[in-house]
Design a protein around this motif. Structure first.
Motif, PDB file in Angstrom:
ATOM      1  N   ALA A 163      -7.411   7.294   3.112  1.00 37.38           N
ATOM      2  CA  ALA A 163      -7.071   6.385   2.029  1.00 37.38           C
ATOM      3  C   ALA A 163      -8.187   5.386   2.071  1.00 37.38           C
ATOM      4  O   ALA A 163      -8.449   4.736   1.138  1.00 37.38           O
ATOM      5  CB  ALA A 163      -5.816   5.960   2.477  1.00 37.38           C
TER       6      ALA A 163
ATOM      7  N   ARG B 264     -11.209   6.577   0.355  1.00 38.42           N
ATOM      8  CA  ARG B 264     -10.946   6.264  -1.309  1.00 38.42           C
ATOM      9  C   ARG B 264     -10.846   4.705  -1.788  1.00 38.42           C
ATOM     10  O   ARG B 264     -10.599   4.522  -2.872  1.00 38.42           O
ATOM     11  CB  ARG B 264      -9.843   6.847  -1.427  1.00 38.42           C
ATOM     12  CG  ARG B 264      -9.774   8.505  -1.289  1.00 38.42           C
ATOM     13  CD  ARG B 264      -8.534   9.181  -2.074  1.00 38.42           C
ATOM     14  NE  ARG B 264      -7.312   8.560  -1.526  1.00 38.42           N
ATOM     15  CZ  ARG B 264      -6.552   9.095  -0.382  1.00 38.42           C
ATOM     16  NH1 ARG B 264      -7.093  10.092   0.352  1.00 38.42           N
ATOM     17  NH2 ARG B 264      -5.272   8.788   0.195  1.00 38.42           N
ATOM     18  N   ASP B 265     -10.940   3.923  -0.894  1.00 38.86           N
ATOM     19  CA  ASP B 265     -10.777   2.392  -1.005  1.00 38.86           C
ATOM     20  C   ASP B 265      -9.158   2.138  -1.777  1.00 38.86           C
ATOM     21  O   ASP B 265      -9.085   1.360  -2.391  1.00 38.86           O
ATOM     22  CB  ASP B 265     -11.743   1.909  -2.093  1.00 38.86           C
ATOM     23  CG  ASP B 265     -11.673   0.273  -2.121  1.00 38.86           C
ATOM     24  OD1 ASP B 265     -11.477  -0.147  -0.982  1.00 38.86           O
ATOM     25  OD2 ASP B 265     -12.167  -0.157  -3.016  1.00 38.86           O
ATOM     26  N   GLU B 266      -8.229   2.765  -1.028  1.00 38.92           N
ATOM     27  CA  GLU B 266      -6.746   2.676  -1.215  1.00 38.92           C
ATOM     28  C   GLU B 266      -6.150   2.113  -0.335  1.00 38.92           C
ATOM     29  O   GLU B 266      -5.855   2.584   0.970  1.00 38.92           O
ATOM     30  CB  GLU B 266      -6.306   4.237  -1.645  1.00 38.92           C
ATOM     31  CG  GLU B 266      -4.969   4.239  -2.343  1.00 38.92           C
ATOM     32  CD  GLU B 266      -4.522   5.659  -2.746  1.00 38.92           C
ATOM     33  OE1 GLU B 266      -4.826   6.173  -3.665  1.00 38.92           O
ATOM     34  OE2 GLU B 266      -4.148   6.291  -1.638  1.00 38.92           O
TER      35      GLU B 266
ATOM     36  N   CYS C 246      -3.272   1.335   2.266  1.00 35.45           N
ATOM     37  CA  CYS C 246      -2.332   2.068   2.796  1.00 35.45           C
ATOM     38  C   CYS C 246      -1.366   1.451   3.955  1.00 35.45           C
ATOM     39  O   CYS C 246      -1.972   0.417   4.510  1.00 35.45           O
ATOM     40  CB  CYS C 246      -2.681   3.282   3.371  1.00 35.45           C
ATOM     41  SG  CYS C 246      -3.619   3.024   5.028  1.00 35.45           S
TER      42      CYS C 246
ATOM     43  N   GLY D 117       0.763  -1.169   0.051  1.00 34.97           N
ATOM     44  CA  GLY D 117       0.093  -0.152  -0.037  1.00 34.97           C
ATOM     45  C   GLY D 117       0.876   1.243   0.148  1.00 34.97           C
ATOM     46  O   GLY D 117       1.952   1.345   0.153  1.00 34.97           O
ATOM     47  N   ARG D 118       0.013   2.477  -0.079  1.00 37.16           N
ATOM     48  CA  ARG D 118       0.800   3.542  -0.179  1.00 37.16           C
ATOM     49  C   ARG D 118       1.362   4.011   1.378  1.00 37.16           C
ATOM     50  O   ARG D 118       0.492   3.746   2.489  1.00 37.16           O
ATOM     51  CB  ARG D 118      -0.029   4.651  -0.564  1.00 37.16           C
ATOM     52  CG  ARG D 118      -0.256   4.353  -2.081  1.00 37.16           C
ATOM     53  CD  ARG D 118      -1.043   5.781  -2.812  1.00 37.16           C
ATOM     54  NE  ARG D 118      -1.245   5.417  -4.281  1.00 37.16           N
ATOM     55  CZ  ARG D 118      -0.503   5.532  -5.414  1.00 37.16           C
ATOM     56  NH1 ARG D 118       0.959   6.085  -4.965  1.00 37.16           N
ATOM     57  NH2 ARG D 118      -0.694   5.206  -6.402  1.00 37.16           N
TER      58      ARG D 118
END
Length: 849
Positions: A382, A385-387, A389, A370-371
């Motif tokens: 995050a 945004r469904d991102e 991390c 992840g980020r």
């Protein structure tokens, strides 16, 4: 058959023992007993190989004379007591010389003879004489290779088979005694003085005319354990060349991608299948078979336990038990408890390329990419945004729990295996690496500096492997967890065998739901403080902390009461019929307060108080050593309204859950106890609240009050404390910290040096210290039981999921261990194994009638 003190020919009746000749020698004897086509083999004992290392060779002339046929070409392979302990690489075609080359030129052809001779010269030079491999890279004929050898050694290439064999045996024996080899096998559990056997075998050539070659086959998928023929075969080859040169090898079974042995030699292929089935039944294991084909005739050179990943290990053991080949008890003992951690979490794909950028403590298993984010707010953004991390912190505090819930993994600059980050991550099932060496985090610049001096900024993608402690560059492929039927069987068989309970440390409904899925015996530790870190509750909690008087505190707590009651009601319903042990508030109150300027400003606005007043109050609450300050039972005595509210929430939830038809058994645990009087004071108030709730509701209910033994004094005074306690739950995280005088969050900085220097045999926060902390457990348990025979004993530290700790607790008479939900399956299997091993030990020492 000739049996000398130094070696013995392997025949069906020879006295071959694993403890004397090693695992491979015994396996070859079993293959011979099965009438498989195994070339003639001689075994050298551990003592013989030790003697060779010291310069005492056995009677090689007699040994060589045992082998029949011309030319006499031999191989030597290692045979350690356990296959996992390794050993030197095999050396093939010993005895290859000018005379043998001429013989093979006439029988196999000059080209094949050249290949065999060239390969042996290279192997002898590099593996035995330790010459530089590069010197032989361009030698394309035996004559050139021999010239290179003689130039490097300044001596003729040995032509006598006895001289070649002596050099090979000396090289392998001395390699086993080397420092690197010793450390590698000790890492696999071998004792420092483990012996090595050697097997000398007549070569079965795969270089003849017609259908000749060599291959390796196994009969299960190494990743899943499902039945599947895998391996390779290569014509005009020897040993494991087919695996090393896959581009020139062919498949074993029919395959649309290319030629196969099944099509080329169907009779041999069928014979291999039969051998696999016979090995499985007779050797009671899935084996990997090394074979050669000489002009269509099959020879079996070796069979070893087939390589397998975690999922396959479980699948193979349970399949063997289901088919009646091994008992269920043996299947349980064949699976290492730690293996199950790989089944419960995503893992790095073994075939994926890794670029390691940092290393730390493998604090919570699994892998995620992840980020990078540096705080809870960014992690929650995050998630929105469904991102995916990765939360990166110097070290985590309770204020970071919201961010940990939102993140896919956690990476910290500080901390060890029982730091806050590690414990919360394990409970959440998050991959976590703590105490990353050489990592420097800058919150101001939103950057992290890596050990090599390079930097990553917020938003860069990394992969955290909590199973190995590695941090990897970019997004690395992972495999999903696999909880299939084999896993379920293993858990059911463990439950049927184990005689010590396994509970879960569960703070939320999600934790409890997962624990119930794993068939847990109850909740051994519910940390109530984690229920207060939701945004809405945290503000009310802070209002209570800032209250000046008891009535003001009670008013704030009145608002928290329905929230806690709802939590407990849902928890009791989910765990109906099982005990739920709830720990009253434990951490110091300052942990609920913000530390950064933005957080302090927001708190001042929420409380409608001047910023200077809020800042001054926060500063006044700071302690020099808060983990040894006003926390745990000290809060309950100094600020009794807190524990009274929690007790009321527990009892009102009990009434509500009982009304809904649930069987409720709450256990209320008082933390950080050091004295009997502390328990008396708090218990009196809890009993008073219970009486009030009974009167108000007209409902009777049962409950128990006990203590968390996490200070040395509590363990030593357990007899007194037990007089007013229904249970003693040993919290080994803090007990270890206080016994050693070590901070579990900071010890990771120097612990590796301590272990390497032999100060401690293991990290005491990862493996229970039996000698020190263990003695406190024994004293506390025995004194508690003496004062109150029916007292319940439990262990609720992270050691509760560790195999050696579970075996120790079982022998000490504990009723249960408790660990994070994802460690429950590990603990259940370890508990079953401890029970089985104790039964074996008892049977072995039972007096004969």
């Amino acid at each position: 058959m000739l049996d000398t003190p130094g070696f013995v020919e392997i025949t069906p009746t020879a006295d071959i023992r694993v403890a004397r000749h090693g695992n491979r020698a015994k396996c070859l004897q079993r293959l011979i007993r099965m009438d498989l086509p195994v070339p003639q083999t001689v075994a050298l004992s551990f003592d013989t190989v030790r003697g060779i290392a010291e310069g005492h060779l056995p009677d090689l002339a007699t040994l060589i004379a045992l082998f029949e046929g011309q030319p006499k070409l031999l191989s030597v392979r290692s045979s350690s007591e356990a296959a996992d302990w390794g050993g030197p690489n095999a050396v093939l075609n010993i005895g290859m010389n000018d005379r043998a080359h001429a013989w093979l030129s006439n029988t196999l052809g000059e080209k094949a003879a050249d290949r065999i001779y060239l390969r042996f010269i290279r192997s002898f030079a590099i593996e035995v004489m330790r010459l530089d491999e590069e010197a032989f890279a361009e030698a394309e004929t035996p004559a050139i290779a021999r010239d290179v050898y003689e130039a490097e050694i300044d001596a003729p290439f040995p032509q006598a088979i006895a001289d070649q064999l002596a050099a090979v045996l000396r090289s392998m024996a001395r390699a086993w005694e080397g420092t690197s080899a010793r450390l590698l096998r000790q890492a696999q559990g071998a004792p420092a003085d483990a012996g090595l056997g050697l097997v000398v075998q007549r070569m079965a050539q795969g270089m003849g005319p017609g259908q000749s070659g060599a291959g390796v086959v196994q009969f299960v998928d190494p990743a899943t354990g499902d039945p599947q023929v895998t391996g390779r075969y290569m014509g005009q080859s020897m040993g494991r060349e087919a695996l090393r040169r896959r581009e020139k090898a062919i498949y074993l079974t029919r395959d649309p991608r290319g030629a196969s042995l099944q099509e080329m030699l169907p009779e041999v292929y069928t014979e291999l299948l039969e051998i696999g089935a016979r090995c499985r039944e007779r050797l009671r294991e899935e084996m990997q078979v090394e074979f050669t084909i000489d002009q269509g005739r099959l020879a079996v050179l070796d069979a070893v336990r087939c390589p397998r990943e975690a999922r396959a290990s479980v699948a193979i053991a349970t399949a063997l038990a289901r088919d009646g080949i091994i008992p269920r008890a043996e299947a349980l003992l064949r699976v290492a408890p730690g293996t199950l951690s790989h089944l419960l979490h995503r893992q790095i794909d073994p075939a994926a390329e890794r670029r390691v950028i940092a290393r730390g403590v493998a604090a919570s298993p699994g892998a995620a990419a992840g980020r990078i984010v540096f705080d809870s707010a960014a992690a929650q953004a995050a998630l929105a945004r469904d991102e995916p991390c990765i939360l990166v912190r110097r070290e985590t505090t309770p204020d970071d729990v919201r961010g940990m819930h939102a993140a896919d993994a956690v990476l910290t600059e500080r901390g060890g295996s029982t730091s806050h980050a590690a414990m919360i991550a394990r409970g959440l099932g998050l991959p976590c690496v703590t105490g990353a060496t050489g990592l420097t985090i800058s919150y101001r610049n939103r950057q992290v500096r890596l050990p090599d001096g390079s930097t990553l900024t917020e938003g860069d993608v990394i992969t955290v492997d909590g199973s190995s402690g590695q941090v990897l560059s970019g997004k690395v492929a992972t495999n999903e967890p696999a909880l299939d039927g084999a896993f379920g069987d293993l858990m059911a068989w463990s439950d049927a065998v184990r005689d010590i309970g396994v509970r879960a440390n569960a703070d939320t409904v999600a934790d409890a739901t997962l624990s119930r899925t794993f068939g847990v015996d109850g909740i051994g530790l519910c940390r109530t403080e984690h229920m207060f870190f939701d945004e809405g509750r945290l503000t009310v909690m802070r209002e209570m902390i800032f209250a000046e008087t008891g009535p003001d505190r009670a008013a704030a707590l009145e608002r928290l009461l329905p929230m806690q009651r709802a939590d407990f009601t849902e928890l009791f319903g989910l765990m109906s019929g099982l005990p739920v042990c709830i720990r009253l508030l434990d951490p110091p109150l300052h942990e609920f307060l913000p530390s950064g300027p933005e957080g302090v400003q927001a708190l001042a606005e929420a409380l409608d108080r001047p910023l200077s007043e809020v800042r001054a109050r926060i500063d006044a609450m700071q302690e020099y050593n808060p983990m040894l300050g006003m926390r745990g039972v000290r809060l309950g005595i100094a600020l009794p309204e807190i524990y009274e509210m929690q007790a009321r929430a527990i009892f009102e939830a009990t009434v509500a859950a009982q009304a809904a038809g649930h069987d409720v058994h709450p256990e209320i645990m008082i933390p950080l106890v050091t004295a009997h009087r502390e328990v008396e004071l708090v218990k009196r108030r809890i009993d008073g609240v219970a009486g009030a709730v009974r009167d108000e509701s007209g409902t009777d209910f049962r409950y128990d009050v006990g203590v968390m033994v996490e200070t040395p004094r509590a363990a030593l005074r357990a007899g007194e404390i037990a007089e007013t306690s229904a249970f003693l739950s040993f919290g080994t995280n803090d007990l270890t910290q206080m016994t050693y005088g070590l901070s579990r969050d900071d010890a990771g900085r120097f612990m590796s040096a301590y272990v390497n220097e032999g100060v401690y045999p293991e990290d005491p926060f990862g493996t229970l210290d039996i000698d020190g902390v263990g003695e406190l457990l024994l004293l506390g348990a025995s004194r508690g039981r003496k004062a109150r025979p029916d007292i319940v004993l439990g262990l609720c530290g992270e050691h509760g999921g560790q195999a050696d700790s579970i075996a120790f607790c079982r022998l000490a008479g504990f009723d249960y261990v408790s660990c994070s939900p994802f460690r429950v399956p590990v603990a259940k299997l370890a508990a079953a194994q401890a029970t089985l091993m104790a039964s074996k030990h008892a049977a072995a020492h039972k007096p004969k009638a």
